[in-house]
Design a protein around this motif. Sequence first.
Motif, PDB file in Angstrom:
ATOM      1  N   THR A 363      63.741   4.040  51.335  1.00  0.00           N
ATOM      2  CA  THR A 363      64.113   2.628  51.124  1.00  0.00           C
ATOM      3  C   THR A 363      63.695   2.159  49.738  1.00  0.00           C
ATOM      4  N   ILE A 364      64.027   2.937  48.733  1.00  0.00           N
ATOM      5  CA  ILE A 364      63.708   2.540  47.369  1.00  0.00           C
ATOM      6  C   ILE A 364      64.658   1.440  46.911  1.00  0.00           C
ATOM      7  N   LYS A 369      65.495   2.786  41.710  1.00  0.00           N
ATOM      8  CA  LYS A 369      66.330   3.983  41.752  1.00  0.00           C
ATOM      9  C   LYS A 369      66.966   4.247  40.393  1.00  0.00           C
ATOM     10  N   GLN A 370      67.467   3.207  39.735  1.00  0.00           N
ATOM     11  CA  GLN A 370      68.063   3.377  38.414  1.00  0.00           C
ATOM     12  C   GLN A 370      67.026   3.837  37.387  1.00  0.00           C
ATOM     13  N   LYS A 371      65.836   3.273  37.482  1.00  0.00           N
ATOM     14  CA  LYS A 371      64.778   3.694  36.564  1.00  0.00           C
ATOM     15  C   LYS A 371      64.387   5.143  36.810  1.00  0.00           C
ATOM     16  N   GLU A 375      64.589   8.276  34.121  1.00  0.00           N
ATOM     17  CA  GLU A 375      63.459   9.155  33.804  1.00  0.00           C
ATOM     18  C   GLU A 375      63.797  10.614  34.066  1.00  0.00           C
ATOM     19  N   LEU A 376      64.611  10.870  35.100  1.00  0.00           N
ATOM     20  CA  LEU A 376      64.988  12.256  35.400  1.00  0.00           C
ATOM     21  C   LEU A 376      65.848  12.854  34.277  1.00  0.00           C
ATOM     22  N   THR A 416      66.751  21.262  37.015  1.00  0.00           N
ATOM     23  CA  THR A 416      66.458  20.702  38.340  1.00  0.00           C
ATOM     24  C   THR A 416      66.468  19.184  38.282  1.00  0.00           C
ATOM     25  N   ARG A 417      65.897  18.605  37.245  1.00  0.00           N
ATOM     26  CA  ARG A 417      65.886  17.154  37.092  1.00  0.00           C
ATOM     27  C   ARG A 417      67.304  16.594  37.001  1.00  0.00           C
ATOM     28  N   LYS A 418      68.200  17.280  36.271  1.00  0.00           N
ATOM     29  CA  LYS A 418      69.577  16.808  36.122  1.00  0.00           C
ATOM     30  C   LYS A 418      70.310  16.836  37.461  1.00  0.00           C
ATOM     31  N   ASN A 419      70.108  17.922  38.242  1.00  0.00           N
ATOM     32  CA  ASN A 419      70.780  18.016  39.544  1.00  0.00           C
ATOM     33  C   ASN A 419      70.256  16.956  40.525  1.00  0.00           C
ATOM     34  N   ILE A 420      68.939  16.677  40.478  1.00  0.00           N
ATOM     35  CA  ILE A 420      68.395  15.642  41.367  1.00  0.00           C
ATOM     36  C   ILE A 420      68.932  14.273  40.973  1.00  0.00           C
ATOM     37  N   ALA A 421      69.074  14.016  39.663  1.00  0.00           N
ATOM     38  CA  ALA A 421      69.607  12.732  39.212  1.00  0.00           C
ATOM     39  C   ALA A 421      71.043  12.542  39.677  1.00  0.00           C
TER      40      ALA A 421
END
Length: 607
Positions: A363-364, A369-371, A375-376, A416-421
């Motif tokens: 429940t972010i 979420k945008q921030k 950062e990701l 990994t960060r790009k895929n999570i974003a």
Amino acid sequence: MEKLQEHLIKAKAFTIKKTLQIYVPIRQFFYDLIHPDYSAVTDVYVLMFLADTVDFIIIVFGFWAFGKHSAAADITSSLSEDQVPGPFLVMVLIQFGTMVVDRALYLRKTVLGKVIFQVILVFGIHFWMFFILPSVTERKFSQNLVAQLWYFVKCVYFGLSAYQIRCGYPTRVLGNFLTKSYNYVNLFLFQGFRLVPFLTELRAVMDWVWTDTTLSLSSWICVEDIYAHIFILKCWRESEKRYPQPRGQKKKKVVKYGMGGMIIVLLICIVWFPLLFMSLIKSVAGVINQPLDVSVTITLGGYQPIFTMSAQQSQLKIMEQPKFNTFMRSFSTNTGAMQFLENYEREDITVAELEGNSNSLWTISPPSKQKMIQELIDFNSSFSLVLSWSIQRNMTLGAKAEIATDKLSFLLKNNTRKNIAKMIAGNDTESSNTPVTIEKIYPYYVKAPSDSNSKPIKQLLSENNFMNITIILSRDNVTTSNSEWWVLNLTGSRIYNQESQALELVVFNDKVSPPSLGFLAGYGIMGLYASVVLVIGKFVREFFSGISHSIMFEELPNVDRILKLCTDIFLVRETGELELEEDLYAKLIFLYRSPETMIKWTREKTN
């Protein structure tokens, strides 16, 4: 008026006559007690003191019988929680106070004071036992067994006190009652008496306060210490006379191996006690403390956790024997791992099955979420993943801490960060439904010691072979709530549920010491060495060293003259010859200051 006045005079005379008929016998009774025509002087103070001591012990260990709520009034648990119950404190202080007053009356030899004290105790205790105590405990006296036992011992004390009053106090109180004979029984009882904390000091100070003397407190304690030391030497000399050792004959092997062997074994046990105790306390008497709850939490970049899951009851499994054998064979070539696994049995290993779907919604808030997405995708700054776990145990079995926790932090790779974003943004349907693999972050084996520090097992894991997990953000497209939650899956081989999406955590539980021995096991090996071995070693070293400085006071062949000098000091003090007491004390001090005179005084008597 004359007849009325005459009746008043008759009534007054009648009242005085009846009062005298009651008062005079009572007065005569107490007068005869205090001033008897003949009395066989006796001394039963020791028996009265023992009766009071038994009553004191009954109060301490049977306190629950003197309270209203007997089931809750546990004095040991109250003291362990640093709480002193009021009734217990009052009863102990009153009992101890009566023992002090009894000692003072004995030293002052005042029968009148003893009679008054006896009357107060008899009326007070009977009023308390038969009126106050039943109302407090809400139980009849006939139903209170501990109170009956206490009352029985107190009645024995009353009988001894009455006998002491009837016979009168002794005119002379010489020394300790344990020093009347010179044998092993009196020797060990006297040394045990001196080992009781503060008892010797309290007795010496009370004797000085309530005895007529010209000595100062330090001089009084000096005489008492000399007398105790000489008494101990006298006992040893008497034992040497009873069991003489012929000259030129070597010590028997029974004595050497009996005494010397026992001392050797005792010293060895003291030196190796911590290692032996900590080894056996868990392997032999250790209690298996299975976890009650295992929880795992994963957080991205310090934001709201993306995954929280707990395993309880049926989800916590003890490894079966076939799986345990297979598990052991998988590490058979790893020497370090096998050395670690030797300390654990099958019952000590718990496998926690964690459902892959997080038990809480993500429940972010949209701004956060945008921030987080920014950062990701900002590869110039670092972004970490924090994995934490907690293991809850049963505190009553002996664990030092109820919950053992730890956490690990890993920096995510740019890909990994790009895929999570992309997954969080949800713009690309294919990217949103494709799991993202996070490599080498999951510690599959963790250790749950008795304290609060749970760590990954380095012997079974290293940073290079932490296991991989996959994460995916699931969305509820059926309802209009737009709910989101994360689904995690452990890749690679697992012990249970190879096909389902889930996490698995293997917990190695250290055995805990039994609660009865927890107070020693809590110190640890180094704590036991510092608090037990070194302290005992200091006392042992004092016994084996410094003997040369006390030879002139320890190796006295004949102590009869010194012992007689001490008893003479006691005797002249009791008879009121206080100037002679000073002279004899000065003679005793001079004797200990003059080695040559000491040698002459302690020579063996020649026929």
